[in-house]
Structure formats: C-alpha cells, structure tokens
Motif scaffolding. Structure first.
Motif, PDB file in Angstrom:
ATOM      1  N   MET A   1       0.848  -1.194   0.000  1.00  0.00           N
ATOM      2  CA  MET A   1       0.000   0.000   0.000  1.00  0.00           C
ATOM      3  C   MET A   1       0.881   1.242   0.000  1.00  0.00           C
ATOM      4  N   ASN A   2       0.690   2.135  -0.989  1.00  0.00           N
ATOM      5  CA  ASN A   2       1.516   3.335  -1.022  1.00  0.00           C
ATOM      6  C   ASN A   2       1.025   4.356   0.005  1.00  0.00           C
ATOM      7  N   ASP A   3       1.816   5.394   0.208  1.00  0.00           N
ATOM      8  CA  ASP A   3       1.522   6.359   1.274  1.00  0.00           C
ATOM      9  C   ASP A   3       0.202   7.078   1.046  1.00  0.00           C
ATOM     10  N   THR A   4      -0.089   7.429  -0.217  1.00  0.00           N
ATOM     11  CA  THR A   4      -1.332   8.160  -0.495  1.00  0.00           C
ATOM     12  C   THR A   4      -2.548   7.288  -0.219  1.00  0.00           C
ATOM     13  N   LEU A   5      -2.498   6.028  -0.641  1.00  0.00           N
ATOM     14  CA  LEU A   5      -3.610   5.120  -0.372  1.00  0.00           C
ATOM     15  C   LEU A   5      -3.766   4.895   1.127  1.00  0.00           C
ATOM     16  N   ARG A   6      -2.661   4.784   1.845  1.00  0.00           N
ATOM     17  CA  ARG A   6      -2.729   4.607   3.297  1.00  0.00           C
ATOM     18  C   ARG A   6      -3.358   5.833   3.955  1.00  0.00           C
ATOM     19  N   THR A   7      -2.990   7.016   3.498  1.00  0.00           N
ATOM     20  CA  THR A   7      -3.574   8.244   4.051  1.00  0.00           C
ATOM     21  C   THR A   7      -5.065   8.317   3.761  1.00  0.00           C
ATOM     22  N   LEU A   8      -5.447   7.975   2.542  1.00  0.00           N
ATOM     23  CA  LEU A   8      -6.864   7.978   2.162  1.00  0.00           C
ATOM     24  C   LEU A   8      -7.645   6.974   2.994  1.00  0.00           C
ATOM     25  N   THR A   9      -7.090   5.787   3.189  1.00  0.00           N
ATOM     26  CA  THR A   9      -7.770   4.744   3.970  1.00  0.00           C
ATOM     27  C   THR A   9      -7.987   5.200   5.401  1.00  0.00           C
ATOM     28  N   THR A  10      -6.963   5.771   6.007  1.00  0.00           N
ATOM     29  CA  THR A  10      -7.083   6.248   7.386  1.00  0.00           C
ATOM     30  C   THR A  10      -8.114   7.361   7.487  1.00  0.00           C
ATOM     31  N   PHE A  11      -8.100   8.271   6.540  1.00  0.00           N
ATOM     32  CA  PHE A  11      -9.047   9.385   6.537  1.00  0.00           C
ATOM     33  C   PHE A  11     -10.480   8.871   6.471  1.00  0.00           C
ATOM     34  N   VAL A  12     -10.756   7.954   5.545  1.00  0.00           N
ATOM     35  CA  VAL A  12     -12.109   7.427   5.375  1.00  0.00           C
ATOM     36  C   VAL A  12     -12.531   6.604   6.590  1.00  0.00           C
ATOM     37  N   ALA A  13     -11.622   5.779   7.115  1.00  0.00           N
ATOM     38  CA  ALA A  13     -11.953   4.932   8.267  1.00  0.00           C
ATOM     39  C   ALA A  13     -12.354   5.766   9.469  1.00  0.00           C
ATOM     40  N   GLN A  14     -11.735   6.926   9.651  1.00  0.00           N
ATOM     41  CA  GLN A  14     -12.023   7.769  10.812  1.00  0.00           C
ATOM     42  C   GLN A  14     -13.343   8.526  10.688  1.00  0.00           C
ATOM     43  N   ARG A  15     -13.938   8.522   9.485  1.00  0.00           N
ATOM     44  CA  ARG A  15     -15.140   9.327   9.266  1.00  0.00           C
ATOM     45  C   ARG A  15     -16.352   8.495   8.866  1.00  0.00           C
ATOM     46  N   THR A  16     -16.271   7.195   9.020  1.00  0.00           N
ATOM     47  CA  THR A  16     -17.398   6.321   8.688  1.00  0.00           C
ATOM     48  C   THR A  16     -17.623   5.306   9.797  1.00  0.00           C
ATOM     49  N   GLN A  17     -18.893   5.000  10.018  1.00  0.00           N
ATOM     50  CA  GLN A  17     -19.261   3.961  10.992  1.00  0.00           C
ATOM     51  C   GLN A  17     -20.274   2.990  10.408  1.00  0.00           C
ATOM     52  N   SER A  18     -21.176   3.472   9.563  1.00  0.00           N
ATOM     53  CA  SER A  18     -22.239   2.625   9.015  1.00  0.00           C
ATOM     54  C   SER A  18     -21.781   1.949   7.733  1.00  0.00           C
ATOM     55  N   VAL A  19     -22.583   0.980   7.280  1.00  0.00           N
ATOM     56  CA  VAL A  19     -22.262   0.263   6.042  1.00  0.00           C
ATOM     57  C   VAL A  19     -22.174   1.229   4.877  1.00  0.00           C
ATOM     58  N   LEU A  20     -23.124   2.149   4.786  1.00  0.00           N
ATOM     59  CA  LEU A  20     -23.158   3.101   3.685  1.00  0.00           C
ATOM     60  C   LEU A  20     -23.145   4.522   4.227  1.00  0.00           C
ATOM     61  N   THR A  21     -22.200   5.300   3.737  1.00  0.00           N
ATOM     62  CA  THR A  21     -22.145   6.720   4.049  1.00  0.00           C
ATOM     63  C   THR A  21     -22.269   7.485   2.745  1.00  0.00           C
ATOM     64  N   ARG A  22     -23.274   8.310   2.636  1.00  0.00           N
ATOM     65  CA  ARG A  22     -23.427   9.149   1.453  1.00  0.00           C
ATOM     66  C   ARG A  22     -22.685  10.461   1.713  1.00  0.00           C
ATOM     67  N   ALA A  23     -21.577  10.627   1.034  1.00  0.00           N
ATOM     68  CA  ALA A  23     -20.791  11.838   1.211  1.00  0.00           C
ATOM     69  C   ALA A  23     -21.581  13.043   0.703  1.00  0.00           C
ATOM     70  N   GLU A  24     -21.154  14.221   1.130  1.00  0.00           N
ATOM     71  CA  GLU A  24     -21.849  15.435   0.712  1.00  0.00           C
ATOM     72  C   GLU A  24     -21.620  15.743  -0.762  1.00  0.00           C
ATOM     73  N   MET A  25     -20.586  15.131  -1.351  1.00  0.00           N
ATOM     74  CA  MET A  25     -20.312  15.357  -2.769  1.00  0.00           C
ATOM     75  C   MET A  25     -21.326  14.595  -3.611  1.00  0.00           C
ATOM     76  N   PRO A  26     -21.785  15.165  -4.713  1.00  0.00           N
ATOM     77  CA  PRO A  26     -22.790  14.489  -5.540  1.00  0.00           C
ATOM     78  C   PRO A  26     -22.307  13.123  -6.026  1.00  0.00           C
ATOM     79  N   ARG A  27     -23.175  12.093  -5.876  1.00  0.00           N
ATOM     80  CA  ARG A  27     -22.969  10.749  -6.429  1.00  0.00           C
ATOM     81  C   ARG A  27     -21.808   9.994  -5.793  1.00  0.00           C
ATOM     82  N   VAL A  28     -21.277  10.487  -4.685  1.00  0.00           N
ATOM     83  CA  VAL A  28     -20.162   9.823  -4.009  1.00  0.00           C
ATOM     84  C   VAL A  28     -20.674   9.069  -2.789  1.00  0.00           C
ATOM     85  N   GLU A  29     -20.258   7.797  -2.655  1.00  0.00           N
ATOM     86  CA  GLU A  29     -20.672   6.956  -1.537  1.00  0.00           C
ATOM     87  C   GLU A  29     -19.449   6.254  -0.955  1.00  0.00           C
TER      88      GLU A  29
END
Length: 300
Positions: A1-29
């Motif tokens: 896993m490269n550094d950018t992917l690791r950073t992205l994974t950590t960022f997303v993991a810290q901001r989600t708890q449910s199976v599906l999170t609908r981000a505020e950005m259009p069409r992004v889940e």
C-alpha cells in the motif's frame, strides 16, 4: 500500500461507521463492512469504485472478478451482479469509495481529452490497479468532507479529475464506451435500456438485433461481450432480481410476484430462482429477513 492510499484509507476509516455513508459530494458513496458477507444481488448502475481495504468477489454472468485494496472497478452499463466481501473485520474493515457516473460529464470531458472517438467494442466492465494520480485525486475529493464550504466549487473539478485519470489508464476505453453516442456500443446500450424497461415482456433476440441494426449472431456476441450474459439471460436476471426485491420488501404471494415479473409458470420461476439464489423464494426471503443475516446491499 503506497503512502497516499494509506492516508486515504485512514481518513475514510475515521469518518465512517455505518455500512453506507453518502458523502456530501454528488454521487459519491463510502462503504464499510466489518465481516465477510454476501451482498444482495442488484443491478449495478455505471460507476467507478476504489477499494481501500479488504477484498471483494463479484460475479457477473459466468465471470468472477476478485479485487482488493488499491484496485478500481469500472462499469459502463447496468449490470446484474452478485458480490461478496471476502476480507473484512471489525479491526480492519472493508472500505471502498464509489462515484456514480454522470455521462454528460464524461462526454464533456472527452471533448478536451486527446484520444480516438472510434471506440473499439469490448467488455463494459473491468478491474485494474489504481494509478497514484487517481488515488491522489480521490484523497482530495474525500478531504472535502471536512471542508463543506468548498464542495460546491471543488467537487465538480475533482470529479472531472477522477474521470480524467481513468480516461488516461486502461479503463479509459470503458468510459469512452459509456459516453460515446455513436457506434455499436451505443446500439447495445439502447437495447439494454429497452430490456430493463420491458423486462416482464417476452421478446425475440431477432427483434433486439433489428433495433440495434445488427445481424442476430453479431448482436448476441456483442451483447454478451458487454454484459457477460446473453440477452435472454440478462432478462432473466432482471426478472429474478426484481422478484427478490419485491418479496424482500413485502413477503407474500410468490405466484403473484412471479407473474408480475413476467413468468407464466410458477414452477419455472421457483426453479430458476433457486438456481440463481441457492434456495426457493420462501426459504430465501426468510433467511434474508432473519436477525443477524449477513446479506447486505453494496455496489462498491
């Protein structure tokens, strides 16, 4: 896993708890799954997803796709699919981000992207490793979750960048097929739309071939290459998926549902349902609705 992917994974993991999170950005889940599980069969609409953590198996027709962290999946047409999350735990959940395509955005982008518009017809879905530039674009898109005031301006720009990075890579041909208005693929896409709208009606493959202005043999070959299914198999999957959705939402008269989705024989419906889903309708729906069922929805 490269550094950018690791950073992205950590960022997303810290901001989600449910199976599906609908981000505020259009069409992004965002999808988060904490145990290996089967995914309810569904019609995957055109989208791109990036797995950040864990792994998944997807069955489209007779094809089986396995993909894991760092892989991106692209589909350019509506696909009946059955999936399962293979690797996931509470400590290390399966994580994936998804962007549903706005074909007008892709078409507009293609006017500014060098490359032939004579798109070769090929399979309408594929899995490939994500480029570093693509992962970086996803990271900047996800960071908008913490900058809601920036979303209106930056989200459309980052969506275009994600699509641009895809167009530059091996999955670019899939996006070009999705947005190109001319050619054989657009004719196949038109017949797919017709079948989805009229799945309960009987049809002859020859009629669809005429609609696509192709010979029956060429149409059958191109249709199956695009979807992984023959035209009649595609129709059957649509019927059975819809029947399962109705029965899950409102358990009741199996025969009435079978006839509503186009079957004339309850025995044939029950036989084909069990072949696809592993159990007759009543048993299958009872298992799906049981407490603790490990069946969930989720395209990413």
């Amino acid at each position: 896993m490269n550094d950018t992917l690791r950073t992205l994974t950590t960022f997303v993991a810290q901001r989600t708890q449910s199976v599906l999170t609908r981000a505020e950005m259009p069409r992004v889940e965002i999808y988060r799954v904490t145990q290996p599980t089967k995914l309810l069969p569904e019609i995957y609409q055109p989208f791109v997803s990036l797995i950040l953590q864990g792994s998944k198996r997807l069955m489209i027709g007779t094809q089986v796709l396995d993909y894991a962290a760092g892989n991106t999946f692209v589909a350019s047409v509506a696909l009946p699919a059955i999936g399962e999350v293979i690797e996931a735990s509470v400590a290390v959940p399966y994580l994936a981000v998804l962007l549903r395509f706005d074909l007008t955005v892709i078409a507009d982008l293609l006017r500014d992207v060098p490359g032939s518009m004579d798109v070769p017809h090929q399979q309408s879905f594929r899995v490939d490793p994500a480029s570093d530039d693509l992962v970086d674009a996803w990271l900047r898109m996800m960071r908008l979750m913490d900058r809601p005031d920036d979303i209106a301006v930056m989200a459309p720009l980052l969506e275009r960048e994600i699509l641009f990075r895809l167009l530059q890579g091996p999955q670019g041909v899939v996006l070009r097929q999705a947005a190109t208005a001319e050619g054989r693929f657009s004719q196949i896409r038109a017949t797919l739309s017709w079948v989805r709208t009229n799945y309960a009606r009987p049809f002859q493959v020859e009629d669809l071939a005429d609609m696509a202005n192709m010979s029956p043999s060429a149409f059958h070959r191109r249709f199956k290459a695009s979807t992984g299914l023959s035209p009649l198999q595609y129709q059957k999957h649509l019927r059975l998926y819809e029947a399962r959705r109705i029965l899950f939402a409102q358990p009741g008269d199996v025969a009435a549902v079978a006839f509503a989705v186009g079957y004339e024989s309850l025995s044939q419906f029950t036989r084909e349902y069990a072949r696809l889903f592993g159990a007759p309708p009543a048993s299958d729906i009872r298992d799906l609705r049981a407490p603790g069922s490990r069946n969930i929805t989720g395209a990413a």
